[in-house]
Design a protein around this motif. Structure first.
Motif, short mmCIF file in Angstrom:
data_model
loop_
_atom_site.label_atom_id
_atom_site.label_comp_id
_atom_site.label_asym_id
_atom_site.label_seq_id
_atom_site.Cartn_x
_atom_site.Cartn_y
_atom_site.Cartn_z
N LYS A 180 -34.48 -5.80 -0.33
CA LYS A 180 -35.91 -6.11 -0.33
C LYS A 180 -36.46 -5.86 -1.72
O LYS A 180 -35.77 -5.46 -2.65
CB LYS A 180 -36.66 -5.30 0.73
CG LYS A 180 -36.09 -5.42 2.13
CD LYS A 180 -36.09 -6.84 2.64
CE LYS A 180 -35.54 -6.94 4.04
NZ LYS A 180 -35.45 -8.35 4.51
N ARG A 211 -35.37 0.53 -3.97
CA ARG A 211 -34.57 0.04 -2.84
C ARG A 211 -33.27 -0.58 -3.33
O ARG A 211 -32.22 -0.45 -2.68
CB ARG A 211 -35.37 -0.98 -2.04
CG ARG A 211 -36.56 -0.38 -1.30
CD ARG A 211 -37.29 -1.44 -0.49
NE ARG A 211 -38.39 -0.88 0.27
CZ ARG A 211 -39.17 -1.57 1.09
NH1 ARG A 211 -38.96 -2.87 1.24
NH2 ARG A 211 -40.15 -0.99 1.75
N ASP A 266 -31.19 -10.90 -0.12
CA ASP A 266 -32.30 -10.06 -0.57
C ASP A 266 -32.28 -8.76 0.23
O ASP A 266 -33.32 -8.22 0.60
CB ASP A 266 -33.64 -10.77 -0.37
CG ASP A 266 -33.88 -11.86 -1.42
OD1 ASP A 266 -33.38 -11.72 -2.54
OD2 ASP A 266 -34.57 -12.85 -1.10
N GLU A 267 -31.06 -8.27 0.48
CA GLU A 267 -30.88 -7.16 1.41
C GLU A 267 -31.66 -5.93 1.03
O GLU A 267 -32.18 -5.20 1.88
CB GLU A 267 -29.39 -6.82 1.52
CG GLU A 267 -29.08 -5.74 2.54
CD GLU A 267 -27.58 -5.54 2.74
OE1 GLU A 267 -27.22 -4.53 3.36
OE2 GLU A 267 -26.81 -6.38 2.29
#
Length: 265
Positions: free
Chosen positions: A188, A193, A185-186
């Motif tokens: 976010k 994003r 889930d880098e």
């Protein structure tokens, strides 16, 4: 059964037969459960099962998830037509400029199409006492709708049941990427994003569950970009209902006309 009667029966038939008779009488005297009552069944692994009502909800959500994943497969088809530039732009937006990874991304979406219909057997209600990481953190059920780890069941929190069927479906698609490939889930939460991650690192974006989720939603929202099987023999025949997409028009001359994700309900 009165105590004197019970004692007389016990003397007459013996202890074992008496116990069986008493159990039968007690069972017949218990009030029967109403048809609408919910019994929380337990799986063989000790976790609670979803109720029949919850299974109906996730079945509808999984239909949408399959349709969204199929749209992604079709949009990633290698066709040479008037939509090619727009499809490549959509891919770059969510997965970055490294087109060498495009075939692998399409293969993964194809695997999602195959795995999603049977996912209900791997869904369980979230146990609020269960930690979500090594630090012993417990999920905030207001903001965490579901969570899992590779090769584990997917836990559905109380907030999941308040989402729209479309949002539930893309959430399950997101979680399945974690379960299958240990995606991160880098980026976010948030489309901006996820796009920033794609601009910074194609490999990272191609291993991020949010990027898979948002690409699939964008593909489903732009049916004009989905390859027609008769024009592309390698594209699988879609089986899901794709009518739930937004159907937004696409301006092939102006890329800002592209809907990069469905509006959330």
């Amino acid at each position: 059964m009165s105590p004197p009667a019970a004692l007389a029966l016990q003397r007459a038939v013996g202890n074992r037969a008496f116990t069986a008779a008493l159990q039968r009488e007690q069972g017949s005297s218990r009030p029967r459960q109403s048809p609408g009552a919910v019994v929380q069944r337990v799986r063989t692994d000790g976790r609670a099962e979803l109720t029949p009502e919850q299974l109906q909800i996730v079945t509808q959500a999984l239909r949408h998830a399959v349709a969204v994943a199929e749209a992604a497969v079709q949009t990633l088809a290698l066709t040479d037509d008037e939509t090619e530039d727009a499809r490549l732009e959509l891919y770059r937006y969510w997965f970055g400029s490294n087109l060498f990874m495009m075939k692998e991304v399409r293969r993964k979406f194809g695997q999602l199409v195959a795995e999603l219909p049977g996912l209900a057997t791997h869904l369980v209600p979230y146990d609020p006492t269960e930690a979500v990481d090594a630090k012993g953190t417990v999920a905030d059920q207001e903001f965490v709708w579901a969570w899992t780890r590779q090769n584990e069941v997917i836990r559905l929190t109380t907030s999941f049941w308040g989402l729209t069927p479309e949002r539930q479906g893309t959430t399950l698609l997101h979680e399945l990427t974690h379960r299958l490939w240990d995606t991160t889930d880098e980026s976010k939460f948030g489309e901006d994003r996820a796009h920033e991650l794609a601009c910074l690192s194609s490999p990272a974006a191609c291993n991020c569950a949010y990027n898979f989720e948002y690409y699939a939603k964008s593909a489903h929202a732009n049916p004009a970009l989905q390859a027609r099987p008769e024009r592309n023999e390698v594209a699988p025949e879609p089986t899901g209902d794709q009518s739930s997409g937004s159907g937004l028009p696409f301006d092939f001359d102006l890329l800002d006309g592209m809907s990069f994700a469905d509006e959330e309900g």
